[in-house]
Design an enzyme around this catalytic site. Structure first.
Site, PDB file in Angstrom:
ATOM      1  N   GLN A 158     109.442  30.343 -44.463  1.00 30.73           N
ATOM      2  CA  GLN A 158     110.446  29.309 -44.256  1.00 30.73           C
ATOM      3  C   GLN A 158     109.811  27.928 -44.456  1.00 30.73           C
ATOM      4  O   GLN A 158     110.420  27.028 -45.033  1.00 30.73           O
ATOM      5  CB  GLN A 158     111.027  29.441 -42.836  1.00 30.73           C
ATOM      6  N   ALA A 188     117.047  25.764 -43.537  1.00 26.63           N
ATOM      7  CA  ALA A 188     116.803  25.619 -42.097  1.00 26.63           C
ATOM      8  C   ALA A 188     115.379  25.122 -41.832  1.00 26.63           C
ATOM      9  O   ALA A 188     114.428  25.570 -42.481  1.00 26.63           O
ATOM     10  CB  ALA A 188     117.035  26.940 -41.391  1.00 26.63           C
ATOM     11  N   SER A 193     115.522  29.221 -38.235  1.00 24.38           N
ATOM     12  CA  SER A 193     116.270  30.159 -39.071  1.00 24.38           C
ATOM     13  C   SER A 193     116.338  31.529 -38.396  1.00 24.38           C
ATOM     14  O   SER A 193     115.324  32.069 -37.968  1.00 24.38           O
ATOM     15  CB  SER A 193     115.607  30.306 -40.436  1.00 24.38           C
ATOM     16  N   HIS A 195     116.690  34.188 -39.814  1.00 24.03           N
ATOM     17  CA  HIS A 195     116.019  35.197 -40.630  1.00 24.03           C
ATOM     18  C   HIS A 195     114.645  35.547 -40.076  1.00 24.03           C
ATOM     19  O   HIS A 195     114.153  36.651 -40.285  1.00 24.03           O
ATOM     20  CB  HIS A 195     115.910  34.734 -42.083  1.00 24.03           C
ATOM     21  N   ASP A 202     121.469  38.345 -45.532  1.00 23.55           N
ATOM     22  CA  ASP A 202     122.423  37.713 -46.439  1.00 23.55           C
ATOM     23  C   ASP A 202     122.909  38.792 -47.395  1.00 23.55           C
ATOM     24  O   ASP A 202     122.103  39.397 -48.099  1.00 23.55           O
ATOM     25  CB  ASP A 202     121.751  36.581 -47.238  1.00 23.55           C
ATOM     26  N   GLU A 250     128.822  29.858 -44.483  1.00 18.61           N
ATOM     27  CA  GLU A 250     128.018  30.794 -45.266  1.00 18.61           C
ATOM     28  C   GLU A 250     128.698  32.167 -45.317  1.00 18.61           C
ATOM     29  O   GLU A 250     128.433  33.009 -44.458  1.00 18.61           O
ATOM     30  CB  GLU A 250     126.604  30.940 -44.673  1.00 18.61           C
ATOM     31  N   HIS A 253     126.078  35.345 -44.588  1.00 24.84           N
ATOM     32  CA  HIS A 253     125.044  35.530 -43.560  1.00 24.84           C
ATOM     33  C   HIS A 253     125.614  36.306 -42.363  1.00 24.84           C
ATOM     34  O   HIS A 253     126.519  35.840 -41.681  1.00 24.84           O
ATOM     35  CB  HIS A 253     124.551  34.144 -43.120  1.00 24.84           C
TER      36      HIS A 253
END
Ligand SMILES: [Zn+2]
Length: 282
Positions: A158, A188, A193, A195, A202, A250, A253
């Site tokens: 990230q 992000a 994030s 993730h 996603d 989004e 997501h």
């Protein structure tokens, strides 16, 4: 609706206002600084062009310094809030409900306990692998063509993404502050994030690989929007909720929260932030 996203939202709105004021002040400072530099340069004709240039460069540097100071104050504010949120989270939030957003960074050094590869080079927290597989299998059985384009991303990854975005914008001539704001609106800030939790994926359509709002036109999105809740996932950033989630719409997501809570969130028609606020942080 009986759920109001009261205090937290108010705080964020105030912060947004404050940010705007800081920004305005900085713009005025920049303009004043440059104007003073120019006037000085012109008045002291003997200074010559070279010196004037140096003067303006110096003023620009000092503005950049100020921007950096503003950012570090903001960072401190966030860290303070995060500590509070994490304290609350440690007491009350189970693993599947950990709240990560632009105002609640992940616990420092957090790593999912176990990662499982669900597709080549795509990893998720092992606790969500089974429901995710079931959801994808159900979509396949409907004749759909979903495609996971992002799953677990480490904080380091990230950081790389974020730094690339920053470089791009700084090179295009933006100041540090603007570059940061613009980058943060699409990537992000590292540590914020979902993730990195390993609990988010996603999912887009094979027929449309653009990561933008056009995803909502695909039959894959229409199916996941309706059925993800049956497998414990929620559409994390629905249309029109940016004020609450801090993230743009989004339509790709999905975040795992568990079947019961996903169903509850669907029935209430609330965001994850509102759900957590109303059930855990009061
Ligand atoms: Zn995502």
């Amino acid at each position: 609706m009986e759920f109001t996203y009261s205090e937290e939202l108010e705080i964020q709105k105030k912060k947004a206002g404050r940010k705007q004021r800081v920004r305005k002040r900085m713009m005025i400072m920049t303009a004043t600084g440059l104007a003073v530099g120019l006037v000085l340069g012109v008045c002291l004709g003997s200074m010559g062009k070279k010196q004037l240039k140096a003067e303006v460069a110096f003023l620009t540097d000092s503005v950049i310094e100020k921007e950096k100071q503003v950012l570090s104050v903001r960072k401190e504010m966030h860290e303070m809030q995060n500590r509070q949120a994490i304290d609350a989270g440690e007491k009350e939030l189970p693993w599947n409900l950990v709240l990560v957003n632009p105002w609640n960074e992940m616990e420092l050094g957090y790593e999912p306990p176990e990662l499982v590869e669900i597709e080549p080079d795509m990893f998720v927290d092992s606790r969500i692998a089974e429901p995710l597989k079931q959801m994808l299998a159900a979509a396949d059985a409907e004749g759909l063509d979903p495609f996971i384009c992002s799953a677990y991303r480490s904080i380091e990854r990230q950081e790389d993404l974020f730094n690339q975005g920053m470089k791009l914008r700084l090179n295009s001539g933006l100041g540090y502050f603007d570059a940061f704001e613009k980058t943060a609106s699409v990537i992000a800030v590292p540590g914020t994030s979902e993730h990195a939790l390993g609990l988010a994926v996603d999912i887009i359509s094979v027929s449309n690989t653009n990561l933008d709002e056009s995803q909502e036109e695909t039959k894959e999105f229409k199916w996941f929007e309706e059925h993800c809740y049956d497998y414990g996932f929620i559409l994390r950033y629905p249309n029109g909720t940016t004020d609450i989630t801090g993230i743009i719409y989004e339509p790709w997501h999905y975040r795992y929260v568990g079947v019961d809570i996903a169903q509850e969130i669907k029935a209430l028609g609330v965001t994850f932030e509102e759900y957590i606020q109303n059930h855990y942080l009061k």
